[in-house]
Structures are given as C-alpha cells and as structure tokens.
Design a protein around this motif. Sequence first.
Motif, PDB file in Angstrom:
ATOM      1  N   UNK A   1       0.699  -1.236  -0.072  1.00  0.00           N
ATOM      2  CA  UNK A   1       0.039   0.066  -0.130  1.00  0.00           C
ATOM      3  C   UNK A   1       0.848   1.277  -0.202  1.00  0.00           C
ATOM      4  N   UNK A   2       1.711   1.205   0.830  1.00  0.00           N
ATOM      5  CA  UNK A   2       2.691   2.509   1.105  1.00  0.00           C
ATOM      6  C   UNK A   2       3.749   2.712  -0.410  1.00  0.00           C
ATOM      7  N   UNK A   3       4.074   1.775  -0.690  1.00  0.00           N
ATOM      8  CA  UNK A   3       5.016   1.799  -1.901  1.00  0.00           C
ATOM      9  C   UNK A   3       4.461   1.806  -3.286  1.00  0.00           C
ATOM     10  N   UNK A   4       3.272   1.069  -3.330  1.00  0.00           N
ATOM     11  CA  UNK A   4       2.663   0.755  -4.495  1.00  0.00           C
ATOM     12  C   UNK A   4       1.313   1.289  -4.832  1.00  0.00           C
ATOM     13  N   UNK A   5       0.645   1.796  -3.572  1.00  0.00           N
ATOM     14  CA  UNK A   5      -0.788   2.157  -3.597  1.00  0.00           C
ATOM     15  C   UNK A   5      -1.665   0.967  -4.198  1.00  0.00           C
ATOM     16  N   UNK A   6      -1.330  -0.381  -3.855  1.00  0.00           N
ATOM     17  CA  UNK A   6      -1.959  -1.368  -4.619  1.00  0.00           C
ATOM     18  C   UNK A   6      -3.497  -1.698  -4.156  1.00  0.00           C
ATOM     19  N   UNK A   7      -3.580  -0.978  -2.805  1.00  0.00           N
ATOM     20  CA  UNK A   7      -4.912  -1.293  -2.373  1.00  0.00           C
ATOM     21  C   UNK A   7      -5.749   0.245  -2.524  1.00  0.00           C
ATOM     22  N   UNK A   8      -5.383   1.101  -3.190  1.00  0.00           N
ATOM     23  CA  UNK A   8      -5.718   2.486  -3.232  1.00  0.00           C
ATOM     24  C   UNK A   8      -7.382   2.412  -3.628  1.00  0.00           C
ATOM     25  N   UNK A   9      -7.657   1.617  -4.808  1.00  0.00           N
ATOM     26  CA  UNK A   9      -8.658   1.368  -5.365  1.00  0.00           C
ATOM     27  C   UNK A   9      -9.257  -0.007  -5.082  1.00  0.00           C
ATOM     28  N   UNK A  10     -10.503  -0.113  -4.536  1.00  0.00           N
ATOM     29  CA  UNK A  10     -11.140  -1.335  -4.549  1.00  0.00           C
ATOM     30  C   UNK A  10     -11.449  -2.014  -5.644  1.00  0.00           C
ATOM     31  N   UNK A  11     -10.617  -3.105  -6.169  1.00  0.00           N
ATOM     32  CA  UNK A  11     -10.742  -3.710  -7.309  1.00  0.00           C
ATOM     33  C   UNK A  11     -10.817  -5.304  -6.856  1.00  0.00           C
ATOM     34  N   UNK A  12     -11.306  -6.051  -7.695  1.00  0.00           N
ATOM     35  CA  UNK A  12     -11.258  -7.660  -7.429  1.00  0.00           C
ATOM     36  C   UNK A  12      -9.925  -8.226  -6.866  1.00  0.00           C
ATOM     37  N   UNK A  13      -8.966  -7.811  -7.693  1.00  0.00           N
ATOM     38  CA  UNK A  13      -7.501  -8.317  -7.368  1.00  0.00           C
ATOM     39  C   UNK A  13      -7.087  -7.737  -5.863  1.00  0.00           C
ATOM     40  N   UNK A  14      -7.253  -6.508  -5.754  1.00  0.00           N
ATOM     41  CA  UNK A  14      -6.879  -5.889  -4.506  1.00  0.00           C
ATOM     42  C   UNK A  14      -7.533  -6.469  -3.137  1.00  0.00           C
ATOM     43  N   UNK A  15      -9.054  -6.836  -3.297  1.00  0.00           N
ATOM     44  CA  UNK A  15      -9.716  -7.575  -2.320  1.00  0.00           C
ATOM     45  C   UNK A  15      -9.126  -8.862  -2.318  1.00  0.00           C
ATOM     46  N   UNK A  16      -8.867  -9.563  -3.212  1.00  0.00           N
ATOM     47  CA  UNK A  16      -8.428 -11.079  -3.236  1.00  0.00           C
ATOM     48  C   UNK A  16      -7.145 -10.986  -2.493  1.00  0.00           C
ATOM     49  N   UNK A  17      -6.018 -10.080  -2.827  1.00  0.00           N
ATOM     50  CA  UNK A  17      -4.745  -9.857  -2.163  1.00  0.00           C
ATOM     51  C   UNK A  17      -5.001  -9.588  -0.529  1.00  0.00           C
ATOM     52  N   UNK A  18      -5.912  -8.677  -0.358  1.00  0.00           N
ATOM     53  CA  UNK A  18      -6.432  -8.229   0.896  1.00  0.00           C
ATOM     54  C   UNK A  18      -6.888  -9.438   1.987  1.00  0.00           C
ATOM     55  N   UNK A  19      -7.733 -10.232   1.252  1.00  0.00           N
ATOM     56  CA  UNK A  19      -8.308 -11.410   1.959  1.00  0.00           C
ATOM     57  C   UNK A  19      -7.254 -12.637   2.209  1.00  0.00           C
ATOM     58  N   UNK A  20      -6.605 -12.531   1.124  1.00  0.00           N
ATOM     59  CA  UNK A  20      -5.381 -13.749   1.375  1.00  0.00           C
ATOM     60  C   UNK A  20      -4.264 -13.377   2.519  1.00  0.00           C
ATOM     61  N   UNK A  21      -3.904 -12.181   2.562  1.00  0.00           N
ATOM     62  CA  UNK A  21      -2.978 -11.708   3.461  1.00  0.00           C
ATOM     63  C   UNK A  21      -3.495 -11.829   4.878  1.00  0.00           C
ATOM     64  N   UNK A  22      -5.017 -11.228   5.119  1.00  0.00           N
ATOM     65  CA  UNK A  22      -5.344 -11.103   6.324  1.00  0.00           C
ATOM     66  C   UNK A  22      -6.450 -12.014   7.003  1.00  0.00           C
ATOM     67  N   UNK A  23      -6.737 -12.881   6.082  1.00  0.00           N
ATOM     68  CA  UNK A  23      -7.598 -14.088   6.419  1.00  0.00           C
ATOM     69  C   UNK A  23      -7.032 -15.282   6.079  1.00  0.00           C
ATOM     70  N   UNK A  24      -6.613 -15.540   4.738  1.00  0.00           N
ATOM     71  CA  UNK A  24      -6.068 -17.009   4.666  1.00  0.00           C
ATOM     72  C   UNK A  24      -4.689 -17.094   5.486  1.00  0.00           C
ATOM     73  N   UNK A  25      -3.790 -16.258   5.473  1.00  0.00           N
ATOM     74  CA  UNK A  25      -2.537 -16.218   6.118  1.00  0.00           C
ATOM     75  C   UNK A  25      -2.677 -16.575   7.421  1.00  0.00           C
ATOM     76  N   UNK A  26      -3.732 -15.960   8.323  1.00  0.00           N
ATOM     77  CA  UNK A  26      -3.926 -16.554   9.828  1.00  0.00           C
ATOM     78  C   UNK A  26      -4.395 -17.970   9.936  1.00  0.00           C
ATOM     79  N   UNK A  27      -5.312 -18.156   8.684  1.00  0.00           N
ATOM     80  CA  UNK A  27      -5.793 -19.578   8.603  1.00  0.00           C
ATOM     81  C   UNK A  27      -4.868 -20.380   8.539  1.00  0.00           C
ATOM     82  N   UNK A  28      -4.027 -20.420   7.630  1.00  0.00           N
ATOM     83  CA  UNK A  28      -3.097 -21.106   7.266  1.00  0.00           C
ATOM     84  C   UNK A  28      -1.938 -21.403   8.767  1.00  0.00           C
ATOM     85  N   UNK A  29      -2.005 -20.498   9.492  1.00  0.00           N
ATOM     86  CA  UNK A  29      -0.934 -20.325  10.710  1.00  0.00           C
ATOM     87  C   UNK A  29      -1.763 -21.483  11.815  1.00  0.00           C
ATOM     88  N   UNK A  30      -3.029 -21.488  11.599  1.00  0.00           N
ATOM     89  CA  UNK A  30      -3.718 -22.262  12.582  1.00  0.00           C
ATOM     90  C   UNK A  30      -3.947 -23.722  12.356  1.00  0.00           C
TER      91      UNK A  30
END
Length: 496
Positions: free
Chosen positions: A45-74
């Motif tokens: 976000x800070x270097x590439x403004x990746x999540x600046x606009x709400x697009x399907x790809x940005x939502x998918x990456x957001x979901x993978x990082x903040x939901x799927x990653x913790x799920x994998x951890x447990x």
Amino acid sequence: MASNATSYKQMKEDFVSNLTGGSVTEVNYVIAVGPIAFVLWSILQSRQSFFKQCKPLSFLVDFLLNVVAPLLAITLYADTPLLLSGLILVPAIFVYALPPNPIASKKKPKLPPNVQTHKSPGALSVLSTKPFLTTYRGSMLVVTCLAILAVDFRLFPRRFAKVETWGTSLMDVGVGSFVYSAGIVAARPVLKERAEGRGAPLPQRLMYSMRHSFPLLVLGVIRLISVKGLDYAEHVTEYGVHWNFFFTLGFLPPFVAIFQSALKIIPSYAALAILLGIIYQAVLETTSLKAFILVAPRTDLFSMNREGICSFCGYLAIFLAGQDTGMFVLPRSINPRSGTSSSTQRTTLILTMAVWTSIWTVLYFFTTNYNYGAGFDVSRRLANLPYILWIAAFNSAQLLACCVIESVFFPSFYNATDMKTEHEAYETATSRVLRSFNRNGLAMFLAANLLTGLVNMTVRTLDVGPIVTMGILVGYGAILATLAVTLDAWNISIKL
C-alpha cells in the motif's frame, strides 16, 4: 439412527474436552503471522498504492494476507509458523526493493500554516480513529472467527483448543482478547466526558450501560435456547450448563459503570484491574471457591453455572485493563507536555505502550514463575490472576506491534490537519477487510457463530480430510469477509 447421533455428539464433546494446551511462545509465533502479513500489506500500500482502489484483485490479495494467512497459521502451518512468517517476509522484502509507484510517492504541496488553518474543512476532534487500533481489533476478530469453526476439525491442533482447567492455548487467549479489545473502545465515552468537563452520575451510567447490555443478554438467551433445542454439542466445563460468552459480555457494562465510581479512590483502571485480580486470586487460594468451581456437584442454578459466574471477576479485570489502555491509546495527544509535533506524540505513544507491555509481562512472569515468583498456573476456566496478566501482556504487545508498523509505513496519518485529510489517511493505512470486520465486530462474531452452527449441523466435521477441511474453512472465511466488506460498502453499522 438416534444412537448414532448421540454417539457422534459425545465424540464431538470428547474432542474438545480434557485438553492441556500448549506453550505461550508457540501462541505468540502463530499470532505473529497476522502482523507480519500486515507488514506485506503495508509495503504494497505505502510503496505501490496497491489497495488504493477497491478492485477484485486488491480485495483478493487483502483477503489472502489478512484472512487466509492466519488460517494457514492455525492449520497447515501450525507446526511451522516461523516458516510461514518467512514465506510472507520474502515477497515483502522483494516488493520493498522495487521502485515506488509514482502515485504513491507523490506528495501534495504543503500549505502555509495560515492557509491550513483557514481552509480546514473540519477541525480535528480530541479523539481520533487510529489505524493501528483498527488493524489490531480487525485481525483479532478474524482469528477468533476462524478458530471457532476450525476447532471442530481434526486439522486444527488440539493444543490450540481451549484447555480444560490449567494451561494456555490459542483459543484461550482469543476469548480474553475479545474482552480486552472491548475495554479499549469503552474508554471512548469516558474520554469524551472528560474532554467536555462533565461526568454522568452513577444512575445515568447504569441506564446507559444497560442499553448496551440488553441486546447481548438477549443473544445469550437465544444461544442458550438454540443449543439446548437443537441438542448441539457443548462443553459444560467452559462456562457452565446455561451460561455462555454472551452473558459474560452482557453483564460487563453495568459492573464497569459501578467500578468507575472507584476511580475517585484509585484513579487508574489498570490499578483497579490488578487489585481486583489480586483479591480474586487470594479468595481462590484461601477459601474453598477454587474447589467449588472445579469439582462441586451441579445441584442448583448457581452451581450449574459456577464457571461462568465466578470467572466473571477475571473478565471484569481484563475489561478494566483494556479500558486503561484505551485511556492513552485513543486520545490524539497522549501527553500535552511531551510537545505538539506529531512525531513527538507518536514516539511518546510507542514508548508508553512499550512500558505498559513490559509492566504486564513482568507481572505475569513473577506471578507464574516457580523459581522467582508465586508459581500460579494460568486458568481460563477460573479467569485467575495469571490469566488476566497474560491477556493484558499479550494484547499490549499486539497493539505495540501494530502501532510500530503503522508508524513506519504510514506516518502521514499523524500529520493530518483536518477531518477530511485524516479520514483519507486512515482509509489508506487500514486494510478494507480488517476495517470492515472492526466496524461490525460483534455482528461478525454473531454471524461466525451462526455459520459455525450451520456447518456443524450439515457436515460431520470429525470425518473430513485436510483438503475438504481447508475448502470449508476458506469458503467460510470468504463468506464472512464478503459480508463484512458489503456492510461497510453500504455504510451499514450494526450496533449490538
């Protein structure tokens, strides 16, 4: 057929019973995956403004990082959480090394002080909605919602499930963290009263608190009726025969309102929390209360629900500890004497949080260490003093980590001169998924409970393999994330 259903229900109850948990260190490693994933999110976000606009790809990456990653951890990476953290850090380093997006690095020309003052669309309030607090609460809610379903599958390690009586586990810290985070935001109305120079009398505070308690108590009754009516598998020694977590949450506000009067004598929520914890622990050790909670026969309404009723003292102390944290985390200026510059205020906040994290950690060490301290064991079932201190230390550390990440990647938030600019900076510095979970936290927790019940009534969770388990859990997480983001997009806030 009925006997099969009964035996399967007994299997499910046995599956979550008589567990001893794992180490605090392992819990820290697993939970650390969340902040590390947010580091990658922050770099994107800070270097590439990746999540600046709400697009399907940005939502998918957001979901993978903040939901799927913790799920994998447990689940799949439960035995190797450090490896998962490393796998997340590698792309983070790579993305950070890339040239920044010109849009992200482009800065607006700075207006002279007099122009900024006269053209402010809205003056800044005394309290601000800080991005790191949203990140902390959102990530805590995500892990909590994931765990309450994952625990019913064999892929979820038994050491992460709630312990029977003594020990520590991932889900034990989740319950306490939910109460602690509720305490943090409960400091907001108190701070507003102080800023306006007014103080509500006790009867008025009690009436206000009951308005917040009533919906929670209703949910508690609904859960009780549904669990008993559907013959749903339940773990009686967790809260008791009739009690559940919603009752604990529902009774907290009026008791906190009463304890607020004690601030005239002890002007610190943290001191109140520690004092309450010490008194409760002393009663456990010097009377028959501990034996009553653990082994007494369930002969009447009180004894049937003794775990939930007695542990309420510990959860009240946790709530007060969280409220004390909120008293210095929520204000825009933590210490007027520490200077007016944003960087100075931010540094003061980080140092204050670090000091309190150290205090809670040291208190926890001396309470639990057998060689240098009292040698008490942690018990979520009792919600005793070691459990109270563990929850306070853990959540203080989590808040500190989120604050440091925010300060490194999004320092501009603290430079905002008006409400509009601050709101834009806030949205830039927060994950859409985590922000949406935080906005309707209790509603999402309720939705997670309903979905968990639906899955358990339609799937024999103990009989499915790892692939099907991950498919169900990822789909469950996707439904919750989509619901949270949809409510946020429609600007709907469900207040319970």
